[in-house]
Structure formats: C-alpha cells, structure tokens
Design a protein around this motif. Structure first.
Motif, PDB file in Angstrom:
ATOM      1  N   TYR A 126      25.151  -2.852  52.365  1.00 18.40           N
ATOM      2  CA  TYR A 126      24.122  -2.914  51.326  1.00 18.40           C
ATOM      3  C   TYR A 126      24.518  -2.077  50.111  1.00 18.40           C
ATOM      4  O   TYR A 126      24.920  -0.925  50.238  1.00 18.40           O
ATOM      5  N   TRP A 127      24.382  -2.681  48.911  1.00 19.08           N
ATOM      6  CA  TRP A 127      24.742  -1.993  47.678  1.00 19.08           C
ATOM      7  C   TRP A 127      23.551  -1.826  46.722  1.00 19.08           C
ATOM      8  O   TRP A 127      23.704  -1.353  45.595  1.00 19.08           O
ATOM      9  N   GLY A 128      22.355  -2.205  47.159  1.00 23.67           N
ATOM     10  CA  GLY A 128      21.212  -2.294  46.250  1.00 23.67           C
ATOM     11  C   GLY A 128      20.590  -0.969  45.875  1.00 23.67           C
ATOM     12  O   GLY A 128      21.048   0.110  46.238  1.00 23.67           O
ATOM     13  N   ARG A 129      19.481  -1.084  45.150  1.00 27.57           N
ATOM     14  CA  ARG A 129      18.826   0.090  44.546  1.00 27.57           C
ATOM     15  C   ARG A 129      18.124   1.000  45.549  1.00 27.57           C
ATOM     16  O   ARG A 129      17.821   2.153  45.226  1.00 27.57           O
ATOM     17  N   ASN A 130      17.815   0.482  46.735  1.00 23.68           N
ATOM     18  CA  ASN A 130      16.993   1.250  47.668  1.00 23.68           C
ATOM     19  C   ASN A 130      17.782   2.189  48.579  1.00 23.68           C
ATOM     20  O   ASN A 130      17.220   2.792  49.486  1.00 23.68           O
ATOM     21  N   ARG A 131      19.080   2.275  48.372  1.00 26.78           N
ATOM     22  CA  ARG A 131      19.964   3.190  49.102  1.00 26.78           C
ATOM     23  C   ARG A 131      20.156   2.786  50.562  1.00 26.78           C
ATOM     24  O   ARG A 131      21.270   2.754  51.050  1.00 26.78           O
ATOM     25  N   ILE A 132      19.061   2.496  51.263  1.00 26.01           N
ATOM     26  CA  ILE A 132      19.164   1.991  52.634  1.00 26.01           C
ATOM     27  C   ILE A 132      18.401   0.676  52.719  1.00 26.01           C
ATOM     28  O   ILE A 132      17.419   0.459  52.005  1.00 26.01           O
ATOM     29  N   HIS A 133      18.877  -0.188  53.587  1.00 27.44           N
ATOM     30  CA  HIS A 133      18.251  -1.498  53.717  1.00 27.44           C
ATOM     31  C   HIS A 133      18.518  -1.969  55.143  1.00 27.44           C
ATOM     32  O   HIS A 133      19.442  -2.729  55.401  1.00 27.44           O
ATOM     33  N   LEU A 134      17.683  -1.507  56.065  1.00 32.64           N
ATOM     34  CA  LEU A 134      17.922  -1.743  57.480  1.00 32.64           C
ATOM     35  C   LEU A 134      17.286  -3.034  57.981  1.00 32.64           C
ATOM     36  O   LEU A 134      17.506  -3.427  59.121  1.00 32.64           O
ATOM     37  N   HIS A 135      16.481  -3.680  57.143  1.00 32.03           N
ATOM     38  CA  HIS A 135      15.821  -4.915  57.555  1.00 32.03           C
ATOM     39  C   HIS A 135      16.428  -6.101  56.820  1.00 32.03           C
ATOM     40  O   HIS A 135      17.329  -5.948  55.999  1.00 32.03           O
ATOM     41  N   SER A 136      15.932  -7.280  57.108  1.00 34.76           N
ATOM     42  CA  SER A 136      16.433  -8.513  56.519  1.00 34.76           C
ATOM     43  C   SER A 136      15.373  -9.154  55.639  1.00 34.76           C
ATOM     44  O   SER A 136      14.189  -9.156  55.978  1.00 34.76           O
ATOM     45  N   ASP A 137      15.809  -9.689  54.497  1.00 32.94           N
ATOM     46  CA  ASP A 137      14.907 -10.425  53.602  1.00 32.94           C
ATOM     47  C   ASP A 137      15.035 -11.936  53.796  1.00 32.94           C
ATOM     48  O   ASP A 137      14.413 -12.703  53.053  1.00 32.94           O
ATOM     49  N   TYR A 138      15.807 -12.373  54.755  1.00 34.32           N
ATOM     50  CA  TYR A 138      16.136 -13.787  54.881  1.00 34.32           C
ATOM     51  C   TYR A 138      14.925 -14.596  55.332  1.00 34.32           C
ATOM     52  O   TYR A 138      14.323 -14.314  56.370  1.00 34.32           O
TER      53      TYR A 138
END
Length: 525
Positions: A316-328
C-alpha cells in the motif's frame, strides 16, 4: 391492519416482451442458500478446520484482543463473574467501561466451551456466513428471485468491506455489519407485512449491536435503519401505501423497539458513559483533520474495480499510511449492479432501487471524509460523530446497497434484458484499463498521488497492478461470455444463474483470500 392499495401495472411478476422469465427457485431454497454461503465462507476460512488461529501480527486481535478475551474467559471460569477491572494496562483500567471487546456479546459463550483462539476464529467465520444469509433473507422478503437474492448475499459477505475485516481483526465491525441486513429485514416485516413479532426481534438486534461493542457502526446502523423505516412507512411500494395512522403507529413501534434495544445494551454503555470523562476522547475530536483521518481517499475508490491500484497490504502506497482491509467490490458485482438501472421504470421494486442508490451515494460521500465538503454536515449535526474518525467505515452501508443492486441486475441478466452494448462497454473499459496498466500509465498516476518517499513501493507494486488489471478484465469477459452462451441457447437460464453465482464467488475469492491470514494456535505463538 387496513392498507390502501393503489392501481399499478407492476404488480404482476411478468417479464417484458422479448425477454425470458428468471429461473424458478429450487426445492428447499433456503437450504440451498445456506449451503452456498457455508461453502463460500469455508473457501476463505477452511484452515480453521485444521486448528489454525485467524490472526496476523498486524491484527488488533494479535496486539490486544486475544489477551483481553483470555483474561475475561479465565476470570469468568474461575469466579463465575465478568472482570470489572483490568490491572495490566496503564496501572489499571475499568474492564467493562473501557470496552475490552465483546464482553457481553454472545460470542463470549464460545470462549466458555472452547479455547479462546478457536472461539475468536469461529466468531469471525460464523458472522461472515450470517452476513450472507441475512442478506439473502432480506432480499427474498422484498420479493426478489432465489438466484438474485443468492447473488446479493455473496456480493455482501465476500466483498472487501466485509470479508477483509479479519485482516485488521475488527470483529466488532463485523458483528454489526452482519446484523445490519437482519435489522432491515425485521423492519420490512414490521412495516410492510404487519408482523408484530418483528419489533421484538429488531429490539434484540439493536441490543446486540450495542453489545458488539462498536458505537461507530451502531450509529451508522441506526441512521440507515431510521431512514429506511421512514421510507417503508410513507412510500407506495408494490402499489400499496400504508394509511397514515398505521404508518405512524408502526414508526412508534420501531422507536419503542430501539428503546428496548438500548435497555438491553445498558449493561455495556452505562459504564462507558460513566467512564467517558476520563477517556482521551472526552471532548471529542475537535480537530476536523483528525476526525476525517482514515477516510477513503478519492483516488482509491478505483480499488473497487482494481484492488491492486493502491497496493494490497504491504504494497500500500496511499495517504492513510496503513491499509489492512480491502476496498474491492467485485467486477461481477459492479457489472450486475449497473444492470439494475436497465429498464428501471418497469421494475416493481424501483423505489427500493432508488432508495438504496441514494444510500450508496450518501455512504460514498461520507466515506470520502474531508475530500468533499459533505462531511461537514454530519460532523456538525449528528450527535456522536465528533468522537469518531475513519469515516470510511460507513461504507458497509454502500456495500449492502451494491449487493441489492447486484441482486436486481442479476434478474435483468437472467431475463436477457441486459444489452450487448452495455456489456461491450464494460469490456472496452476493462481493456483500456488493462492496457494503461501494462504501459505504466496507472503507476505514473499513482506516483502523482503518493508521498515521494513511497516511490519504491509504487514501483514494486507495478507487476501486481498489471496482473490485477488483466485479472479484472478476464472476469468482465467471462460475464460477457456467459451472456452470449445464454442468449444463443447454449445453456439454460438455471445453469446461467448458478454459473453467475460461482463466477462472482471466485472473482471475490481471488482477492479476499489474501486477507485471511492464519497463524499457529495461541499456545504456540
């Protein structure tokens, strides 16, 4: 109760000229749906059958949840009562008042009959299953066909929003998300079918949501349920409009049920109310930037189609620093959800489609947080909102709306009402996205949104992004191929229906199984 019936040409469940009827439900339809959801759940959670622990080092359950629950279970076994004080944090903290997880929620009973890690694992698995089954029940109550409702349940339970709760270990969110369609189901039975017992069931559901305990998703559930209750009370549905006195009386029953639910949950929230003045959030999140942190960045909405765009888990490279879930959301889900709007005027349930389309839009705007001016409205007006961050967590409502739209779209698809032009549009869009990923254009777009310090991570994600784009296109083409096979008489509508269910499940599984990370049993780790 007397109801006023208005003339409507839509009351007959007939297919328009030039289309075929949706396939009939099989015998023991509920049993087949139960089996389908059990298999879908076990396709993700089968390592639990081998004694594995559904936890990973980044999970809240690994960091604190297991310790909280093992402490409570051992205390309950030894003393016969729940612990009131946790001596192991910060020199001591209240146990109930500081909300140490599902203290009174029924999952605590599992910890009385099996090891804590096994109970926690099956608590997740059971609620994934229930989220699909309750969605199916709600959609069938609305009058949707067996296969449409079956697809809707799969679309909800295996979506990134629901199925990936296991990765960050957010069991409280999952509990409320699983109960959400059941709450809507009971409201529908109470308002439109006059089932008085449903008010008691709705009260119990509200109480369980409080005991989950996840106050943020509880707030979203109550807000959506309130809006849906008003819709059911005053809208003309299936040619029937409730008399005003009946509508008001049933609204009163719904409000009474919420009050009873609050009483059920008082064992949890009254201690919290006493403790809250000692909490770091006692004054709320006065800084709007903090309150809108962990919102859904607008560029990452693209993950609903291409989950590899912002990088999955460690990529993950996004703004939220961590992204442990899926948006799919699922390629098949999105195609079918869009098909729900084909021939909408002739749909007997078009008002439900409109209501849930508005709910989808509202939950999306809410999820985007500070990216649009919209979030200033709930932040200023809705009590309790200032105490929460991560507005993106509301999108379980949007996911449910997509599931209902996919259900309606499935009926269009099986009735051969989906046009070649519509499906070809999806195929062309999917091909363009795959080509843009292959030539590096999507990676360049990603770099324009990200912190330059994460450039190496973006480049490392490029291969997964390209593969993911072609994977998504493959599922678009499989849906198109299924449509051609059905229109040319190669397969029956019943075979096409089951193929659609399987295709959706496989599509979602290929992404969501990555988030189901198991470890050795607790006594080992």
């Amino acid at each position: 109760m007397a109801q006023r019936r208005e003339k409507s040409p839509l009351r007959q469940s007939t297919s328009p000229a030039g289309t075929s009827a949706a396939p009939p439900a099989p015998r023991f339809a509920f049993g087949w749906a139960t089996l389908a959801y059990a298999l879908a759940t076990l396709s993700l959670g089968y390592p639990a059958l081998l004694g594995k622990f559904l936890v990973n080092p980044d999970s809240d359950q690994y960091i604190a949840g297991y310790a909280f629950r093992e402490f409570a279970a051992s205390t309950l076994r030894a003393t016969g009562h729940f612990p009131l004080w946790n001596p192991y944090l910060f020199g001591g903290m209240p146990y109930v008042a500081a909300m140490h997880g599902d203290i009174f929620y029924p999952t605590f009973l599992l910890r009385m009959i099996m090891p804590t890690d096994v109970a926690m694992t099956w608590g997740f698995i059971i609620h994934i299953f229930l989220s699909g089954l309750f969605t199916y029940g709600f959609l069938r109550a609305l009058g949707y066909s067996f296969h449409g409702a079956l697809v809707g349940g799969i679309a909800y339970m295996m979506s990134g929003q629901i199925a990936s709760y296991v990765s960050p270990g957010h069991d409280g969110k999952l509990f409320v998300s699983a109960l959400f369609p059941l709450a809507l189901w009971m409201l529908y039975l109470g308002f439109r079918k006059g089932k008085n017992w449903s008010w008691g069931a709705f009260a119990l559901i509200v109480g369980l949501c409080i005991l989950s305990p996840h106050p943020q998703l509880l707030q979203y559930t109550l807000l959506t349920s309130g809006a849906y209750a008003l819709f059911l009370a005053f809208a003309t549905l299936d040619g029937v409009k409730l008399p005003r006195d009946v509508a008001i009386r049933r609204l009163g029953a719904a409000l009474l049920a919420v009050t009873v639910g609050l009483a059920i949950g008082a064992v949890q929230y009254l201690p919290v109310r006493e403790y809250v003045k000692w909490s770091p959030r006692a004054g709320g999140l006065a800084d709007y930037r903090v309150a809108t942190s962990y919102a859904w960045p607008p560029e990452e909405v693209f993950n609903a189609y291409l989950p590899q765009f912002s990088g999955m888990l460690d990529n993950y490279w996004g703004r939220n620093r961590i992204h442990l879930h899926s948006d799919y959301a699922g390629v098949v889900v999105l195609i079918l959800a869009g098909a729900a709007f084909i021939g909408l005027r002739s749909d007997a349930r078009r008002k439900h489609i409109i209501f849930w389309s508005v709910a989808l839009l509202m939950s999306l705007l809410w999820s985007l947080g500070g990216a649009t001016p919209f979030y200033h409205i709930p932040y200023a007006l809705i009590p309790g909102t200032k105490y929460f961050r991560a507005p993106a967590t509301i999108f379980f409502v949007g996911t449910f709306a997509l599931a209902l739209l996919a259900c309606a779209g499935t009926e269009r698809f099986l009735q051969l009402r989906v046009s070649r032009k519509y499906l070809f549009g999806w195929a062309i869009a999917g091909l363009v996205i795959a080509l843009l990923a292959s030539v590096g254009a999507l990676t360049n777009i990603a770099e324009s949104f990200s912190d330059e310090r994460l450039a190496d991570r973006i480049q490392a994600n490029n291969a997964a992004l390209v593969l993911g784009a072609w994977r998504s296109l493959a599922f678009v083409l499989l849906v198109v191929g299924l449509w051609f096979a059905m229109t040319r008489g190669k397969i029956s509508s019943t075979m096409a229906a089951w193929a659609l269910v399987a295709l959706m499940a496989v599509d979602l599984w290929t992404v969501e199984h990555v988030y189901w990370m198991f470890s050795s049993p607790a006594h080992v780790i």
